[in-house]
Design a protein around this motif. Structure first.
Motif, PDB file in Angstrom:
ATOM      1  N   LEU A   1       0.688  -1.133  -0.036  1.00 28.08           N
ATOM      2  CA  LEU A   1       0.029  -0.176  -0.045  1.00 28.08           C
ATOM      3  C   LEU A   1       0.872   1.231  -0.054  1.00 28.08           C
ATOM      4  CD1 LEU A   1      -2.834  -1.028   2.680  1.00 28.08           C
ATOM      5  CD2 LEU A   1      -2.843  -0.764   0.003  1.00 28.08           C
ATOM      6  N   PRO A   2       0.452   2.366  -0.411  1.00 27.19           N
ATOM      7  CA  PRO A   2       1.190   3.380  -0.397  1.00 27.19           C
ATOM      8  C   PRO A   2       1.657   3.951   0.951  1.00 27.19           C
ATOM      9  CG  PRO A   2      -0.920   3.753  -1.951  1.00 27.19           C
ATOM     10  CD  PRO A   2      -0.889   2.548  -1.146  1.00 27.19           C
ATOM     11  N   ALA A   3       2.907   4.943   0.978  1.00 28.91           N
ATOM     12  CA  ALA A   3       3.440   5.077   2.340  1.00 28.91           C
ATOM     13  C   ALA A   3       2.340   5.991   3.114  1.00 28.91           C
ATOM     14  CB  ALA A   3       4.728   5.843   1.975  1.00 28.91           C
ATOM     15  N   ASP A   4       1.451   6.615   2.568  1.00 28.23           N
ATOM     16  CA  ASP A   4       0.641   7.675   3.065  1.00 28.23           C
ATOM     17  C   ASP A   4      -0.666   7.039   3.416  1.00 28.23           C
ATOM     18  OD1 ASP A   4      -0.778   7.385   0.742  1.00 28.23           O
ATOM     19  OD2 ASP A   4      -1.234   9.578   0.426  1.00 28.23           O
ATOM     20  N   CYS A   5      -0.899   5.636   3.472  1.00 30.69           N
ATOM     21  CA  CYS A   5      -1.958   5.002   4.074  1.00 30.69           C
ATOM     22  C   CYS A   5      -1.844   4.148   5.308  1.00 30.69           C
ATOM     23  CB  CYS A   5      -2.123   3.776   2.877  1.00 30.69           C
ATOM     24  SG  CYS A   5      -3.698   2.787   3.058  1.00 30.69           S
ATOM     25  N   HIS A   6      -2.478   4.732   6.154  1.00 33.76           N
ATOM     26  CA  HIS A   6      -2.514   4.387   7.707  1.00 33.76           C
ATOM     27  C   HIS A   6      -3.725   3.663   7.947  1.00 33.76           C
ATOM     28  CE1 HIS A   6       1.034   6.831   7.678  1.00 33.76           C
ATOM     29  NE2 HIS A   6       0.615   7.995   7.339  1.00 33.76           N
ATOM     30  N   LEU A   7      -3.723   2.395   8.272  1.00 32.60           N
ATOM     31  CA  LEU A   7      -4.695   1.541   8.642  1.00 32.60           C
ATOM     32  C   LEU A   7      -5.199   1.636  10.023  1.00 32.60           C
ATOM     33  CD1 LEU A   7      -3.508  -1.390   6.246  1.00 32.60           C
ATOM     34  CD2 LEU A   7      -5.179   0.344   5.777  1.00 32.60           C
ATOM     35  N   PRO A   8      -6.325   1.392  10.192  1.00 36.43           N
ATOM     36  CA  PRO A   8      -6.881   1.483  11.593  1.00 36.43           C
ATOM     37  C   PRO A   8      -7.125  -0.067  12.311  1.00 36.43           C
ATOM     38  CG  PRO A   8      -8.854   1.726   9.952  1.00 36.43           C
ATOM     39  CD  PRO A   8      -7.773   1.832   9.329  1.00 36.43           C
ATOM     40  N   GLY A   9      -6.496  -0.907  11.524  1.00 35.08           N
ATOM     41  CA  GLY A   9      -6.661  -2.341  11.954  1.00 35.08           C
ATOM     42  C   GLY A   9      -6.645  -3.084  10.691  1.00 35.08           C
ATOM     43  N   LEU A  10      -6.984  -4.417  11.075  1.00 35.27           N
ATOM     44  CA  LEU A  10      -6.658  -5.476   9.851  1.00 35.27           C
ATOM     45  C   LEU A  10      -8.154  -5.905   9.458  1.00 35.27           C
ATOM     46  CD1 LEU A  10      -3.449  -7.325  11.189  1.00 35.27           C
ATOM     47  CD2 LEU A  10      -3.765  -5.548   9.517  1.00 35.27           C
ATOM     48  N   GLY A  11      -8.548  -5.328   8.515  1.00 40.52           N
ATOM     49  CA  GLY A  11     -10.067  -5.717   8.091  1.00 40.52           C
ATOM     50  C   GLY A  11     -11.015  -5.154   8.861  1.00 40.52           C
ATOM     51  N   PRO A  12     -11.255  -4.031   9.471  1.00 43.75           N
ATOM     52  CA  PRO A  12     -12.439  -3.841  10.199  1.00 43.75           C
ATOM     53  C   PRO A  12     -13.502  -3.388   9.175  1.00 43.75           C
ATOM     54  CG  PRO A  12     -10.801  -1.621   9.897  1.00 43.75           C
ATOM     55  CD  PRO A  12     -10.050  -3.129   9.449  1.00 43.75           C
ATOM     56  N   GLU A  13     -14.866  -3.440   9.702  1.00 40.81           N
ATOM     57  CA  GLU A  13     -15.775  -3.063   8.754  1.00 40.81           C
ATOM     58  C   GLU A  13     -16.099  -1.569   8.827  1.00 40.81           C
ATOM     59  OE1 GLU A  13     -20.138  -4.594   8.553  1.00 40.81           O
ATOM     60  OE2 GLU A  13     -19.941  -3.254  10.031  1.00 40.81           O
ATOM     61  N   GLY A  14     -16.195  -0.884   7.701  1.00 35.41           N
ATOM     62  CA  GLY A  14     -16.557   0.493   7.605  1.00 35.41           C
ATOM     63  C   GLY A  14     -18.074   0.636   7.151  1.00 35.41           C
ATOM     64  N   ILE A  15     -18.812   1.709   7.738  1.00 32.00           N
ATOM     65  CA  ILE A  15     -20.075   1.908   7.530  1.00 32.00           C
ATOM     66  C   ILE A  15     -20.055   3.368   6.980  1.00 32.00           C
ATOM     67  CG2 ILE A  15     -22.558   2.053   8.377  1.00 32.00           C
ATOM     68  CD1 ILE A  15     -21.829   0.008  10.403  1.00 32.00           C
ATOM     69  N   GLU A  16     -20.778   3.632   5.909  1.00 33.06           N
ATOM     70  CA  GLU A  16     -20.965   4.948   5.267  1.00 33.06           C
ATOM     71  C   GLU A  16     -21.808   5.658   6.289  1.00 33.06           C
ATOM     72  OE1 GLU A  16     -20.845   8.173   2.900  1.00 33.06           O
ATOM     73  OE2 GLU A  16     -19.337   6.544   2.762  1.00 33.06           O
ATOM     74  N   ARG A  17     -21.364   6.935   6.674  1.00 31.48           N
ATOM     75  CA  ARG A  17     -22.288   7.722   7.413  1.00 31.48           C
ATOM     76  C   ARG A  17     -21.899   9.376   6.953  1.00 31.48           C
ATOM     77  NH1 ARG A  17     -25.460   4.523  10.474  1.00 31.48           N
ATOM     78  NH2 ARG A  17     -24.243   3.037  11.913  1.00 31.48           N
ATOM     79  N   GLY A  18     -22.087   9.473   5.622  1.00 28.24           N
ATOM     80  CA  GLY A  18     -22.216  10.774   5.088  1.00 28.24           C
ATOM     81  C   GLY A  18     -20.921  11.449   5.003  1.00 28.24           C
ATOM     82  N   PRO A  19     -20.539  12.503   5.935  1.00 28.43           N
ATOM     83  CA  PRO A  19     -19.388  12.899   5.985  1.00 28.43           C
ATOM     84  C   PRO A  19     -18.359  12.121   6.902  1.00 28.43           C
ATOM     85  CG  PRO A  19     -21.003  14.267   7.403  1.00 28.43           C
ATOM     86  CD  PRO A  19     -21.666  13.380   6.691  1.00 28.43           C
ATOM     87  N   TYR A  20     -18.857  10.943   7.289  1.00 31.32           N
ATOM     88  CA  TYR A  20     -17.934  10.110   8.175  1.00 31.32           C
ATOM     89  C   TYR A  20     -17.870   8.764   7.724  1.00 31.32           C
ATOM     90  CZ  TYR A  20     -18.544  13.886  11.421  1.00 31.32           C
ATOM     91  OH  TYR A  20     -18.645  15.323  12.326  1.00 31.32           O
ATOM     92  N   ILE A  21     -17.125   7.717   8.090  1.00 33.25           N
ATOM     93  CA  ILE A  21     -17.262   6.464   8.280  1.00 33.25           C
ATOM     94  C   ILE A  21     -17.101   5.855   9.643  1.00 33.25           C
ATOM     95  CG2 ILE A  21     -16.184   4.434   7.217  1.00 33.25           C
ATOM     96  CD1 ILE A  21     -14.991   5.864   4.793  1.00 33.25           C
ATOM     97  N   GLU A  22     -17.952   5.055   9.814  1.00 30.97           N
ATOM     98  CA  GLU A  22     -18.028   4.388  11.234  1.00 30.97           C
ATOM     99  C   GLU A  22     -17.114   3.139  11.054  1.00 30.97           C
ATOM    100  OE1 GLU A  22     -20.916   2.238  14.350  1.00 30.97           O
ATOM    101  OE2 GLU A  22     -21.882   3.702  12.634  1.00 30.97           O
ATOM    102  N   ILE A  23     -16.037   3.070  11.887  1.00 32.91           N
ATOM    103  CA  ILE A  23     -15.093   1.972  12.082  1.00 32.91           C
ATOM    104  C   ILE A  23     -14.702   2.125  13.513  1.00 32.91           C
ATOM    105  CG2 ILE A  23     -12.871   1.217  11.307  1.00 32.91           C
ATOM    106  CD1 ILE A  23     -12.798   3.349   9.125  1.00 32.91           C
ATOM    107  N   HIS A  24     -14.890   0.736  13.999  1.00 35.02           N
ATOM    108  CA  HIS A  24     -14.514   0.346  15.445  1.00 35.02           C
ATOM    109  C   HIS A  24     -15.583   1.066  16.448  1.00 35.02           C
ATOM    110  CE1 HIS A  24     -10.804  -1.734  14.732  1.00 35.02           C
ATOM    111  NE2 HIS A  24     -10.452  -0.649  14.153  1.00 35.02           N
ATOM    112  N   GLY A  25     -16.659   1.350  15.480  1.00 24.46           N
ATOM    113  CA  GLY A  25     -18.058   2.190  16.544  1.00 24.46           C
ATOM    114  C   GLY A  25     -17.659   3.593  16.699  1.00 24.46           C
ATOM    115  N   ILE A  26     -16.465   4.017  16.017  1.00 27.17           N
ATOM    116  CA  ILE A  26     -16.292   5.527  15.971  1.00 27.17           C
ATOM    117  C   ILE A  26     -16.444   5.996  14.566  1.00 27.17           C
ATOM    118  CG2 ILE A  26     -14.387   7.152  16.569  1.00 27.17           C
ATOM    119  CD1 ILE A  26     -14.922   5.438  18.906  1.00 27.17           C
ATOM    120  N   LEU A  27     -17.190   7.467  14.586  1.00 23.27           N
ATOM    121  CA  LEU A  27     -17.002   8.258  13.617  1.00 23.27           C
ATOM    122  C   LEU A  27     -15.875   8.772  12.963  1.00 23.27           C
ATOM    123  CD1 LEU A  27     -20.582   9.852  13.747  1.00 23.27           C
ATOM    124  CD2 LEU A  27     -19.892   7.704  12.589  1.00 23.27           C
ATOM    125  N   TRP A  28     -15.165   8.526  12.137  1.00 23.38           N
ATOM    126  CA  TRP A  28     -13.846   8.970  11.727  1.00 23.38           C
ATOM    127  C   TRP A  28     -14.431   9.991  10.296  1.00 23.38           C
ATOM    128  CZ3 TRP A  28      -9.921   8.247  14.571  1.00 23.38           C
ATOM    129  CH2 TRP A  28     -10.073   7.082  15.387  1.00 23.38           C
TER     130      TRP A  28
END
Length: 152
Positions: free
Chosen positions: A87-114
């Motif tokens: 992956l590109p050097a500027d790609c910082h992952l929040p874990g290995l395979g977490p689910e992401g849910i579309e939330r408009g201006p956010y993506i919910e990952i680990h139960g947190i809105l990012w």
């Protein structure tokens, strides 16, 4: 056919999105120490994050990666990002395979809105409240915003 229509009409709606968190510290880890159930992270700007239960550790990546200390309705949390070969050097992952849910201006990952970065890009945009493909990798920037997604 009628039974199918009734079953489809009773679908459970997607759970509501959590409230956006307060990100208290965003930095880059240069040293990490485990202290029993606690952790101590030294950041590249000299700040120190020390945590102990009940702080939730969402994911522990590696040295040189961004770290976030935040607070949401469930309490304090910490996440240390990781990288992945290929992956590109500027790609910082929040874990290995977490689910992401579309939330408009956010993506919910680990139960947190990012928050999505202003330059956010993705090959896929699921409907609001729906999950991204299970193989999607979420690349964060140094501000702990989702910059782009990478399909597997």
């Amino acid at each position: 056919m009628l039974a199918f229509g009734l079953a489809a009409g009773c679908a459970t709606p997607a759970p509501p999105a959590p409230s956006p968190p307060n990100l208290e510290v965003v930095g880059r880890v240069i040293e990490a120490q485990a202290r029993g159930e606690g952790r101590r992270y030294l950041l590249d700007d000299g700040r120190v994050i020390e945590i102990s239960p009940p702080t939730r550790i969402l994911f522990e990546g590696g040295l040189g990666q961004p770290v976030v200390l935040g607070r949401d309705a469930a309490g304090e949390f910490v996440l240390v990002f990781a990288t992945q070969a290929g992956l590109p050097a500027d790609c910082h992952l929040p874990g290995l395979g977490p689910e992401g849910i579309e939330r408009g201006p956010y993506i919910e990952i680990h139960g947190i809105l990012w928050r999505k970065a202003s330059r956010f890009s993705s090959a896929e945009t699921p409907p609001l409240g729906s999950a991204y493909s299970g193989s999607t990798r979420f690349c964060f920037d140094d501000r702990a915003e989702v910059a782009y997604t990478v399909p597997r």
